[in-house]
Design a protein around this motif. Structure first.
Motif, short mmCIF file in Angstrom:
data_model
loop_
_atom_site.label_atom_id
_atom_site.label_comp_id
_atom_site.label_asym_id
_atom_site.label_seq_id
_atom_site.Cartn_x
_atom_site.Cartn_y
_atom_site.Cartn_z
N UNK A 64 0.84 -1.21 0.00
CA UNK A 64 0.00 0.00 0.00
C UNK A 64 0.86 1.25 0.00
N UNK A 65 1.89 1.25 0.83
CA UNK A 65 2.78 2.41 0.92
C UNK A 65 3.54 2.63 -0.38
N UNK A 66 4.04 1.55 -0.96
CA UNK A 66 4.83 1.68 -2.20
C UNK A 66 3.96 2.07 -3.38
N UNK A 67 2.70 1.64 -3.40
CA UNK A 67 1.80 2.05 -4.48
C UNK A 67 1.51 3.55 -4.45
N UNK A 68 1.64 4.15 -3.27
CA UNK A 68 1.40 5.59 -3.13
C UNK A 68 2.70 6.40 -3.19
N UNK A 69 3.81 5.71 -3.39
CA UNK A 69 5.11 6.37 -3.43
C UNK A 69 5.27 7.22 -4.69
#
Length: 215
Positions: A64-69
């Motif tokens: 989730x965090x990397x998709x929003x990076x």
């Protein structure tokens, strides 16, 4: 150092030895490492674990965090692991973020997003039924790689319900004409044949659409 050890653990598993002790470290590497370490961590996770493995749940927040990076590499890595292994029950948590990537300015991100949605369709088709219009947009994408990726989804859907996609017959014929006419980049050619695998896939789709059709 830890990334080198993880590569050795991957090699041990390839040789048939049990390296399950390193699974949790692969998760940690994907969560906390540098770009290179994250890449090795994601690779190890995709090779070590399956979709039902309990440790995979620990990776959901990282994805989730990397998709929003804003880092293109991190987004690519997250989409890659999602298109390979991801818990079926967790798809609703990341589906909106993957949908957003269909409008990303970078072609590679749009392509990987389409492949991730294809994976979702295979394991949980009911959860992606509402975004069929976005599949159609991917079919008309200016990048041939994105368009090609969308054909995987359409082939699957048309096999299940050919009548529901007969209105796209003209679009598939147009794409086939462009491929045969050499309109795609030279990278798609194989021994001077314009995108032969793409031609085969389009012909398979058209054969399904035209089956039992007297016209």
């Amino acid at each position: 150092m830890i990334d080198e050890l993880m590569v050795r653990a991957i090699y041990c598993e390839m040789l048939g030895y049990d390296a399950s002790f390193s699974y949790i470290n692969a998760i940690k590497l994907a969560q906390q490492g540098s770009a290179l370490e994250k890449r090795v961590g994601y690779l190890a996770v995709s090779l070590f674990l399956n979709e039902s493995h309990e440790l995979l749940l620990l990776l959901v927040n990282t994805v989730l965090k990397d998709l929003q990076s804003t880092n293109l590499i991190e987004v690519c890595m997250a989409l890659t692991v999602v298109s390979q292994i991801f818990p079926k029950d967790m798809i609703p948590a990341i589906l909106p973020l993957v949908e957003e990537k269909l409008n990303h300015p970078k072609e590679i991100i749009r392509r990987k997003a389409v492949l991730a949605l294809y994976k979702f369709y295979l394991i949980a088709p009911n959860q992606v039924q509402h975004i069929h219009n976005k599949f159609r947009k991917a079919l008309c994408d200016k990048d041939p790689g994105v368009m090609t990726a969308s054909l995987h989804i359409y082939l699957q859907m048309i096999q299940e319900n050919p009548e529901g996609y007969k209105d796209l017959t003209a679009s598939f014929v147009t794409i086939l004409k462009q491929v045969v006419g050499g309109k795609l980049p030279m990278d798609f050619n194989y021994h001077s044949v314009p995108a032969p695998w793409l031609q085969i896939q389009l012909l398979r789709i058209l054969s399904l659409l035209g089956k039992n059709d007297q016209r």
